[in-house]
Design a protein around this motif. Structure first.
Motif, short mmCIF file in Angstrom:
data_model
loop_
_atom_site.label_atom_id
_atom_site.label_comp_id
_atom_site.label_asym_id
_atom_site.label_seq_id
_atom_site.Cartn_x
_atom_site.Cartn_y
_atom_site.Cartn_z
N VAL A 141 79.07 7.10 46.75
CA VAL A 141 78.79 7.35 47.95
C VAL A 141 78.09 7.23 49.09
O VAL A 141 78.20 5.79 50.17
N THR A 142 77.07 8.11 48.81
CA THR A 142 75.80 8.24 49.83
C THR A 142 74.71 7.17 49.35
O THR A 142 74.20 6.56 50.58
N LYS A 178 72.36 3.79 59.53
CA LYS A 178 74.01 4.99 60.90
C LYS A 178 74.52 3.62 61.60
O LYS A 178 75.46 4.07 62.62
N THR A 179 73.95 2.79 61.62
CA THR A 179 74.66 1.60 62.66
C THR A 179 75.08 0.21 61.88
O THR A 179 75.80 -0.22 62.94
N GLY A 180 75.12 -0.01 60.68
CA GLY A 180 75.45 -0.63 60.35
C GLY A 180 74.92 -1.35 59.28
O GLY A 180 74.19 -0.57 58.99
N ALA A 202 81.89 0.92 56.71
CA ALA A 202 80.93 1.16 54.86
C ALA A 202 81.32 2.06 54.29
O ALA A 202 81.83 1.99 53.51
N LEU A 203 81.69 3.20 55.68
CA LEU A 203 82.58 4.30 55.11
C LEU A 203 84.21 3.77 54.72
O LEU A 203 84.53 4.67 53.49
N ALA A 209 89.47 8.64 55.01
CA ALA A 209 87.62 8.12 55.90
C ALA A 209 87.98 8.43 57.41
O ALA A 209 86.98 8.85 57.64
N GLU A 210 89.39 8.75 57.70
CA GLU A 210 89.02 9.18 59.08
C GLU A 210 87.88 10.98 59.18
O GLU A 210 87.13 11.27 60.45
#
Length: 202
Positions: A181-182, A190-192, A147-148, A133-134
């Motif tokens: 995943v995608t 991208k923002t939430g 989400a990620l 994730a990082e």
């Protein structure tokens, strides 16, 4: 095997990994590991506590080496989908030739170590999910963090389940996990995430 140039812990892990593959968990004694590394038995106990702690450390180190390889694989792809496909393929194909994982999964006494990849796999799963994730957040900073983190954990668990019980060709599995995943990331944008999900998390 032990020397001033190589840490004692690494020498012990090398010796333990070789013996676990050769003999299986039940037949390996702490004294055997100590003798192979050229140290006292007490040194092994001081480092790992007991044989289970030693076996866990061997599996965790093996997992860290996989993650080093996955970091490299992810860095070679610009889009998330192809990166996930490549990372899953790398993991499945490397695992197929990994003698230590074979010893854990298929050895005559594999049940003794199997919890390290199943019911007691949290150290392995947490490390893998966190590192992936990082890495992804650094490489794709516009992706929603929550989400990620969620989907990285799910992808790691699903990949491990296919390592233990393959259900199809590696390529097919890799593309399935990449779609999962995608699609999940895409649903959050991208923002939430969806408004109702953001409300729950807030």
């Amino acid at each position: 095997m032990s020397s001033a140039e190589r840490p004692v812990r690494e020498c012990l892990l090398d010796a333990a990994a070789a013996l676990l593959v050769e003999r299986g968990y039940r037949a390996v004694r702490m004294q055997d590991v100590a003798a192979a590394a050229g140290v006292s038995r007490q040194t092994v106990y001081n480092e790992f506590g007991d044989k289970w702690g030693l076996a866990q450390a061997v599996v965790v180190r093996d997992n860290d080496r996989y993650l080093d390889g996955i970091d490299q694989v992810l860095s070679e792809h610009e889009d998330l989908y192809s990166a996930v496909v490549a990372a899953v393929l790398f993991t499945l194909e490397m695992s197929a030739d990994d003698q230590l994982k074979k010893a854990v999964l298929t050895g005559a006494d594999g049940d003794d170590m199997l919890p390290l990849l199943t019911t007691r796999a949290e150290p392995v799963l947490f490390t893998a999910s966190s590192r992936l994730a990082e890495h992804a957040l650094r490489q794709w900073p516009g992706v929603d963090r929550d989400a990620l983190v969620e989907i990285a954990d799910a992808a790691v668990r699903l990949t491990m389940s296919h390592i233990m019980l393959p259900s199809g060709p590696p390529e097919q599995v890799a593309h399935f996990i990449a779609r999962m995943v995608t699609s999940y990331i895409g649903a959050y944008g991208k923002t939430g995430g969806p408004a109702e999900d953001r409300a729950v998390r807030s």
